[in-house]
Scaffold this motif. Sequence first.
Motif, mmCIF file in Angstrom:
data_model
loop_
_atom_site.group_PDB
_atom_site.id
_atom_site.type_symbol
_atom_site.label_atom_id
_atom_site.label_comp_id
_atom_site.label_asym_id
_atom_site.label_seq_id
_atom_site.Cartn_x
_atom_site.Cartn_y
_atom_site.Cartn_z
ATOM 1 N N LEU A 99 -15.729 8.511 -19.508
ATOM 2 C CA LEU A 99 -14.332 8.246 -19.452
ATOM 3 C C LEU A 99 -13.783 9.373 -17.646
ATOM 4 C CD1 LEU A 99 -12.502 8.911 -22.601
ATOM 5 C CD2 LEU A 99 -11.605 6.840 -21.076
ATOM 6 N N ASP A 100 -14.601 10.411 -17.246
ATOM 7 C CA ASP A 100 -14.422 11.144 -16.383
ATOM 8 C C ASP A 100 -15.084 10.651 -15.442
ATOM 9 O OD1 ASP A 100 -12.424 12.683 -17.290
ATOM 10 O OD2 ASP A 100 -13.658 14.249 -17.971
ATOM 11 N N ALA A 101 -16.292 9.254 -15.564
ATOM 12 C CA ALA A 101 -17.163 9.299 -14.593
ATOM 13 C C ALA A 101 -17.136 8.688 -13.301
ATOM 14 C CB ALA A 101 -18.749 8.721 -15.196
ATOM 15 N N ASP A 102 -17.738 8.487 -12.323
ATOM 16 C CA ASP A 102 -16.882 7.165 -11.428
ATOM 17 C C ASP A 102 -16.952 6.438 -11.775
ATOM 18 O OD1 ASP A 102 -16.383 9.524 -9.543
ATOM 19 O OD2 ASP A 102 -18.094 9.161 -8.289
ATOM 20 N N LYS A 103 -16.442 5.122 -11.358
ATOM 21 C CA LYS A 103 -16.167 3.561 -11.764
ATOM 22 C C LYS A 103 -16.227 2.717 -10.860
ATOM 23 C CE LYS A 103 -14.769 4.628 -15.888
ATOM 24 N NZ LYS A 103 -15.130 5.787 -15.743
ATOM 25 N N ALA A 104 -17.545 1.575 -11.092
ATOM 26 C CA ALA A 104 -17.586 0.534 -9.683
ATOM 27 C C ALA A 104 -17.048 -0.508 -9.543
ATOM 28 C CB ALA A 104 -19.257 0.835 -9.348
ATOM 29 N N TYR A 105 -16.389 -1.418 -9.014
ATOM 30 C CA TYR A 105 -15.482 -2.577 -9.491
ATOM 31 C C TYR A 105 -15.983 -4.280 -8.496
ATOM 32 C CZ TYR A 105 -12.718 0.217 -12.387
ATOM 33 O OH TYR A 105 -12.454 0.949 -13.795
ATOM 34 N N THR A 106 -16.331 -4.746 -8.888
ATOM 35 C CA THR A 106 -15.857 -5.636 -8.201
ATOM 36 C C THR A 106 -14.718 -6.630 -7.860
ATOM 37 O OG1 THR A 106 -18.506 -6.861 -7.610
ATOM 38 C CG2 THR A 106 -16.958 -8.376 -6.704
ATOM 39 N N ALA A 107 -13.854 -7.403 -6.948
ATOM 40 C CA ALA A 107 -12.613 -7.022 -7.113
ATOM 41 C C ALA A 107 -12.458 -8.613 -6.155
ATOM 42 C CB ALA A 107 -11.799 -5.986 -6.900
ATOM 43 N N THR A 108 -11.750 -9.321 -6.587
ATOM 44 C CA THR A 108 -11.046 -10.654 -5.875
ATOM 45 C C THR A 108 -9.856 -10.170 -5.810
ATOM 46 O OG1 THR A 108 -13.304 -12.087 -6.165
ATOM 47 C CG2 THR A 108 -11.454 -13.378 -5.237
ATOM 48 N N LEU A 109 -9.133 -10.662 -3.969
ATOM 49 C CA LEU A 109 -8.292 -10.052 -3.782
ATOM 50 C C LEU A 109 -7.785 -10.689 -3.230
ATOM 51 C CD1 LEU A 109 -9.037 -7.145 -3.912
ATOM 52 C CD2 LEU A 109 -7.449 -6.543 -1.399
ATOM 53 N N LYS A 110 -6.601 -11.991 -3.403
ATOM 54 C CA LYS A 110 -5.678 -12.962 -2.805
ATOM 55 C C LYS A 110 -4.863 -12.611 -1.682
ATOM 56 C CE LYS A 110 -4.266 -17.343 -2.353
ATOM 57 N NZ LYS A 110 -5.152 -18.551 -1.974
ATOM 58 N N ARG A 204 -16.390 1.758 -5.090
ATOM 59 C CA ARG A 204 -16.481 2.963 -6.103
ATOM 60 C C ARG A 204 -16.158 3.719 -5.607
ATOM 61 N NH1 ARG A 204 -20.269 5.630 -2.950
ATOM 62 N NH2 ARG A 204 -20.655 6.850 -5.095
ATOM 63 N N CYS A 205 -15.512 4.253 -7.220
ATOM 64 C CA CYS A 205 -13.916 5.052 -6.684
ATOM 65 C C CYS A 205 -14.177 6.381 -8.832
ATOM 66 C CB CYS A 205 -12.230 4.182 -7.243
ATOM 67 S SG CYS A 205 -12.951 3.121 -8.528
ATOM 68 N N THR A 206 -13.025 6.767 -7.671
ATOM 69 C CA THR A 206 -13.003 8.050 -9.034
ATOM 70 C C THR A 206 -12.353 7.359 -10.478
ATOM 71 O OG1 THR A 206 -11.430 9.326 -8.129
ATOM 72 C CG2 THR A 206 -13.652 10.869 -7.729
ATOM 73 N N LYS A 207 -12.521 7.851 -11.540
ATOM 74 C CA LYS A 207 -11.879 7.469 -12.570
ATOM 75 C C LYS A 207 -10.252 7.802 -12.151
ATOM 76 C CE LYS A 207 -10.577 12.155 -15.119
ATOM 77 N NZ LYS A 207 -10.029 12.825 -16.253
ATOM 78 N N GLY A 208 -9.201 6.568 -12.958
ATOM 79 C CA GLY A 208 -8.148 6.819 -12.494
ATOM 80 C C GLY A 208 -7.156 5.772 -11.513
ATOM 81 N N THR A 209 -8.387 5.356 -10.429
ATOM 82 C CA THR A 209 -8.178 4.613 -8.748
ATOM 83 C C THR A 209 -7.393 3.301 -9.856
ATOM 84 O OG1 THR A 209 -9.756 5.576 -8.282
ATOM 85 C CG2 THR A 209 -8.609 2.769 -7.360
#
Length: 339
Positions: A99-110, A204-209
Amino acid sequence: MNAPDPIHTGDVPQVQRNERPARAGGRRGAPAVRIPRRSLHGILLLDKPIGLSSNDALQKVKRIFKAEKAGHTGTLDPLATGLLPICFGAATKFSQVSLDADKAYTATLKLGQTTVGGDREGEVVLERPVQVDEAMLAAACARFTGAIDQLPPMHSALKKDGKALYEYARAGIEVERPTRTVTIHSIDMLSWDPVGHHLTIHVRCTKGTYIRTLAEDIGEVLGCGAHLAALRRTGSGTLSINDVVSLEALADMDEAQRDALLRSPDCLLTEWPEVRLNAEDAARFLTGLRRRIKLPDHPAVRVYGPEPTAFLGSGHITAGELIADRLLSPIEVQALMTT
């Protein structure tokens, strides 16, 4: 899209509420046949499909494995897909690390459309022309790297006065909420569609983003607005999307094949220093006793017995003493060694 919630244990009665219990001989009123449950220990990396809540996905996995105890780490909205670690048994003791670890996402913005709630499921409330080039996109993304303050969206699971914000939002009420500081380690542009106005980025971001808030903020900087059209979690700490399995694949496997996918709970702690104890010290450590140790102080370590697979738990080292934090039971240690 939402900040990770605390672990949902998924501990429900042996017969799931959304399952109809089988009845002996099929006769009405006959005693219900309880679904047998197994004691499992380990971590499954699930590829959560679109349309399911994290808890719905957890319950499906728990039923497939016939597991006694399971929980997930880090909520994904139904719109989002991707990496959802499922912890079984002893692994739930270390879920907070994920839960506390950094996260990574692929996001598509319109770009060009602002919606209620900030994602594609919300009604479009404002449309603006999109007049951007790749240099402008890169500059806008760069503005949001590093430590930033985010205002949590009203359509989120955060609570105020014991009530989730999305409940207020559904009632048309907007409540005051404080900003929170998060860190965006990097935003990489993956693709830009100038016709459909879709921008795909890797974050790439911290938790809670809140990625939907990030999408809206980037749109405002560009002057055209934006909402989140798609989101896929690709990483959590050292865990990667490359190792996930789908619900469909799990359903097609036999029990031995599914069990072979489970990782040891210490896979969540691989970035922590390793401490290995002899048999006598390992036995005493498992009782919670402090041990003198010739290692430098450290706030978090993973601890093992003399056998290579004998993971005992986590602890910390202070003033030359190894102090237990989260311990496995001897039964759990033995179960992991024989799996």
